[in-house]
Design an enzyme around this catalytic site. Structure first.
Site, PDB file in Angstrom:
ATOM      1  N   ASN A 131     -21.670  12.037 -14.124  1.00 55.90           N
ATOM      2  CA  ASN A 131     -20.484  12.210 -13.282  1.00 55.90           C
ATOM      3  C   ASN A 131     -19.952  13.618 -13.452  1.00 55.90           C
ATOM      4  OD1 ASN A 131     -18.437  10.817 -11.501  1.00 55.90           O
ATOM      5  ND2 ASN A 131     -17.121  11.827 -12.997  1.00 55.90           N
ATOM      6  N   ARG A 152      -8.131  18.851 -15.393  1.00 56.25           N
ATOM      7  CA  ARG A 152      -7.599  20.056 -16.049  1.00 56.25           C
ATOM      8  C   ARG A 152      -7.713  19.957 -17.576  1.00 56.25           C
ATOM      9  NH1 ARG A 152      -1.883  17.804 -14.812  1.00 56.25           N
ATOM     10  NH2 ARG A 152      -1.255  17.049 -16.857  1.00 56.25           N
ATOM     11  N   TRP A 190      -8.506  13.476 -17.935  1.00 58.74           N
ATOM     12  CA  TRP A 190      -9.047  12.538 -16.940  1.00 58.74           C
ATOM     13  C   TRP A 190      -8.090  11.377 -16.863  1.00 58.74           C
ATOM     14  CZ3 TRP A 190     -14.002  13.107 -20.113  1.00 58.74           C
ATOM     15  CH2 TRP A 190     -13.896  12.462 -21.324  1.00 58.74           C
ATOM     16  N   GLU A 204     -22.297  13.566  -8.072  1.00 59.94           N
ATOM     17  CA  GLU A 204     -21.673  14.671  -7.332  1.00 59.94           C
ATOM     18  C   GLU A 204     -22.681  15.784  -7.049  1.00 59.94           C
ATOM     19  OE1 GLU A 204     -20.028  13.015  -9.667  1.00 59.94           O
ATOM     20  OE2 GLU A 204     -18.117  12.510  -8.742  1.00 59.94           O
ATOM     21  N   ASP A 261       2.559  20.334 -11.387  1.00 56.27           N
ATOM     22  CA  ASP A 261       1.443  19.620 -10.770  1.00 56.27           C
ATOM     23  C   ASP A 261       1.439  19.708  -9.245  1.00 56.27           C
ATOM     24  OD1 ASP A 261      -0.880  17.985 -10.892  1.00 56.27           O
ATOM     25  OD2 ASP A 261      -0.060  17.046 -12.695  1.00 56.27           O
TER      26      ASP A 261
HETATM   27  C1  LIG Z   1      -7.152  21.459  -8.428  1.00 56.64           C
HETATM   28  C2  LIG Z   1      -7.369  20.025  -8.806  1.00 56.64           C
HETATM   29  C3  LIG Z   1      -7.041  19.589 -10.082  1.00 56.64           C
HETATM   30  C4  LIG Z   1      -7.228  18.261 -10.456  1.00 56.64           C
HETATM   31  N1  LIG Z   1      -6.873  17.871 -11.714  1.00 56.64           N
HETATM   32  C5  LIG Z   1      -7.090  16.592 -12.092  1.00 56.64           C
HETATM   33  C6  LIG Z   1      -6.776  16.180 -13.415  1.00 56.64           C
HETATM   34  O1  LIG Z   1      -6.287  16.955 -14.239  1.00 56.64           O
HETATM   35  N2  LIG Z   1      -7.030  14.890 -13.754  1.00 56.64           N
HETATM   36  C7  LIG Z   1      -7.578  13.997 -12.878  1.00 56.64           C
HETATM   37  O2  LIG Z   1      -7.807  12.846 -13.258  1.00 56.64           O
HETATM   38  N3  LIG Z   1      -7.861  14.356 -11.605  1.00 56.64           N
HETATM   39  C8  LIG Z   1      -7.642  15.633 -11.207  1.00 56.64           C
HETATM   40  N4  LIG Z   1      -7.955  16.022  -9.940  1.00 56.64           N
HETATM   41  C9  LIG Z   1      -8.510  15.032  -8.995  1.00 56.64           C
HETATM   42  C10 LIG Z   1      -9.954  14.685  -9.313  1.00 56.64           C
HETATM   43  O3  LIG Z   1     -10.737  15.840  -9.437  1.00 56.64           O
HETATM   44  C11 LIG Z   1     -10.519  13.767  -8.221  1.00 56.64           C
HETATM   45  O4  LIG Z   1      -9.788  12.570  -8.231  1.00 56.64           O
HETATM   46  C12 LIG Z   1     -12.009  13.480  -8.387  1.00 56.64           C
HETATM   47  O5  LIG Z   1     -12.434  12.692  -7.301  1.00 56.64           O
HETATM   48  C13 LIG Z   1     -12.313  12.744  -9.657  1.00 56.64           C
HETATM   49  O6  LIG Z   1     -13.694  12.534  -9.756  1.00 56.64           O
HETATM   50  P1  LIG Z   1     -14.290  11.180 -10.327  1.00 56.64           P
HETATM   51  O7  LIG Z   1     -14.044  10.119  -9.297  1.00 56.64           O
HETATM   52  O8  LIG Z   1     -15.753  11.477 -10.496  1.00 56.64           O
HETATM   53  O9  LIG Z   1     -13.607  10.875 -11.599  1.00 56.64           O
HETATM   54  C14 LIG Z   1      -7.759  17.344  -9.537  1.00 56.64           C
HETATM   55  C15 LIG Z   1      -8.097  17.777  -8.258  1.00 56.64           C
HETATM   56  C16 LIG Z   1      -7.906  19.102  -7.885  1.00 56.64           C
HETATM   57  C17 LIG Z   1      -8.253  19.533  -6.497  1.00 56.64           C
HETATM   58 MN   LIG Z   2     -17.477  10.682  -9.584  1.00 55.88          MN
END
Ligand SMILES: Cc1cc2nc3c(=O)[nH]c(=O)nc-3n(C[C@H](O)[C@H](O)[C@H](O)COP(=O)(O)O)c2cc1C
Ligand SMILES: [Mn+2]
Length: 483
Positions: free
Chosen positions: A168, A173, A186, A234, A283
């Site tokens: 994954n 951040r 996460w 991804e 945020d």
């Molecule tokens: C600039 C930016 C920062 C992000 N920061 C976070 C974060 O700190 N924690 C989080 O859980 N999702 C964050 N997200 C959202 C996740 O990247 C997004 O939900 C992603 O689909 C998660 O991938 P996953 O489904 O593989 O876990 C952020 C998105 C963006 C565009």
């Molecule tokens: Mn994913």
């Protein structure tokens, strides 16, 4: 031609006059934020800070922060082209007869060309630092005045599902705690957190391998934020977007692969059970996320390219760069949503709604209660489950026009009858829900009500001048000297 790496994307932005270099010293503590915020809000360019204070590594920000830059990133004239390519694939069925099957071959070959390819080495290994490294070496931003520290804001965080071995990549951040440790933000619904939970439940090991890549070709970077189903790689989707496989290379110290063309790679692990206060952080809601406990990432090795570029973003009061990234998600995912919900004509997530707070949905209404069925389906659809307010309108309402939706929806509702509350998971960033991650959501059925739904009064039409009169006045308008 797919971009090989971040540099080629920077060159493309520069060629299209979508990038401005800032040649003098600017502080990654707050000052870069102020530049980036002003630029995105005024339709300004991406910024490359060549001399961030305290580091020799340039900072790239706002590389995706406009509709045009998203098109350049995905190499399309409109992101709808990506949606179209997805639709074509979804419609692909095994045709009848040999000739039909032969015609399919190029499409299938194209599909094979998306899978990531393991290579033995790559530029991300130009410099390998096993002992001599520190996060202080990088120009990591402190974004907003009340932030708890400096944050890596645009990372690609790689982990593996311990049950399936599947990879994954998510953008989560990282708050810098010291030279070699960061937070691992996460959120509980995300895949990294799920891998962590499963690993803990197995109880076999104390450490979870994690690798973080920063900066790569734009499709690969972008794939980290896509709300994909669990266990859908991804890197495969990045391959689809760029129409060329992503080259992956094994890490030096952990059992994870990262994009070979990445600018910077942080290898390390998360100690299972170890939590630390993370935040506050300005945020993408436009508010500060409050402090909370999150896992800790221990960096054990850093690799990077020669003369790396540090890619980052800021979030804050909308619209910011993530709005443009999210707008493209809205377009790209519409065909996928319509697989399950073909009655959906269009959806929109206006900037003020920060994605999860407001989703406007136009449907072709076919039966009583249809709008409510669509709401519940959206609350059951991946990350769309976070939608705090879903407004469903008839297909003649243009959901891209927020003011039209407000006008028509507010006219069309009897609030007590048409607003529905449900309880369920809410976005971790919601600061108003009664509990973290759990609260209420609202659906508004702003469609025209039917007798079959118990509405027996007449329903008025929208006011519109007749075409004949409009044409007559077109001519008289000019005669009257009006413009
Ligand atoms: C600039 C930016 C920062 C992000 N920061 C976070 C974060 O700190 N924690 C989080 O859980 N999702 C964050 N997200 C959202 C996740 O990247 C997004 O939900 C992603 O689909 C998660 O991938 P996953 O489904 O593989 O876990 C952020 C998105 C963006 C565009
Ligand atoms: Mn994913």
């Amino acid at each position: 031609m797919a971009y090989t790496d971040l540099r080629e994307f920077v060159d493309a932005l520069e060629k299209h006059k979508e990038l401005k270099r800032v040649p003098f010293e600017v502080d990654p503590v707050l000052e870069i934020t102020e530049f980036a915020d002003r630029s995105v809000k005024s339709g300004g360019p991406a910024l490359l800070f060549e001399k961030p204070k305290g580091s020799t590594i340039p900072v790239l920000i706002n590389a995706f922060a406009s509709e045009r830059r998203m098109q350049i990133a995905l190499e399309v004239d409109s992101v709808d082209d990506v949606a179209r390519r997805i639709s074509e694939f979804l419609e692909m069925r095994m045709p009848e007869g040999l000739l039909g099957k032969l015609k399919m071959l190029p499409k299938l070959a194209e599909m094979g060309a998306f899978f990531p390819k393991i290579v033995s080495s790559g530029p991300c290994k130009d410099v390998i630092r096993r002992e001599d490294f520190s996060l202080d070496y990088f120009p990591i931003l402190k974004c907003w005045p009340e932030d708890g520290g400096r944050f890596v804001t645009l990372p690609m965080v790689f982990s593996k599902n311990p049950d399936t071995g599947k990879r994954n990549c998510g953008c989560y951040r990282l708050q810098v705690f010291d030279e070699r440790t960061t937070g691992m933000h996460w959120q509980t619904h995300k895949q990294g957190a799920e891998h962590y939970r499963r690993m803990r439940a197995r109880g076999e090991t104390k450490r979870m391998d994690v690798a973080v890549a920063i900066g790569a070709d734009p499709a690969t970077m972008y794939s980290a934020i896509l709300p994909l189903p669990p266990d859908l790689d991804e890197m495969m989707i990045a391959g689809f977007l760029r129409q060329k496989p992503v080259e992956m290379v094994k890490c030096e110290t952990v059992d994870i692969e990262v994009p070979a063309q990445a600018e910077i790679v942080l290898e390390g692990h998360v100690e299972l059970g170890e939590l630390r206060r993370e935040g506050p952080f300005g945020d993408h809601t436009g508010f500060y996320s409050l402090e909370d406990d999150y896992p800790v990432f221990h960096v054990t090795c850093v690799t990077h390219r020669k003369n790396p570029i540090y890619a980052t973003t800021i979030v804050g009061p909308p619209p910011m760069e993530d709005f443009y990234m999210g707008k493209a998600i809205e377009r790209i995912f519409l065909p996928l949503m319509r697989l399950q919900l073909p009655e959906v004509r269009d959806i929109a997530m206006p900037a003020e709604g920060i994605f999860h707070n407001l989703i406007l949905v136009a449907i072709r209404k076919s039966y009583p209660g249809h709008a409510r069925k669509v709401m519940h389906a959206i609350w059951g659809l991946g990350q769309a489950m976070f939608s705090k307010c879903i407004v469903v309108v008839d297909e003649d309402v243009d959901v891209q026009n927020t003011s039209e939706v407000a006008w028509k929806a507010l006219n069309n509702i009897d609030p007590e009858r048409d607003i529905q509350f449900v309880m369920g998971p809410v976005d971790s960033l919601d600061h108003a829900s009664r509990l973290a991650n759990y609260g209420s959501k609202m659906g508004v059925d702003a469609t025209r009500k039917w007798p079959e739904e118990g509405f027996t009064r007449p329903w008025p039409g929208v006011i519109k001048m007749s075409e004949e009169v409009r044409r007559r006045v077109d001519e008289m308008w000019k005669r009257a000297g009006l413009k």
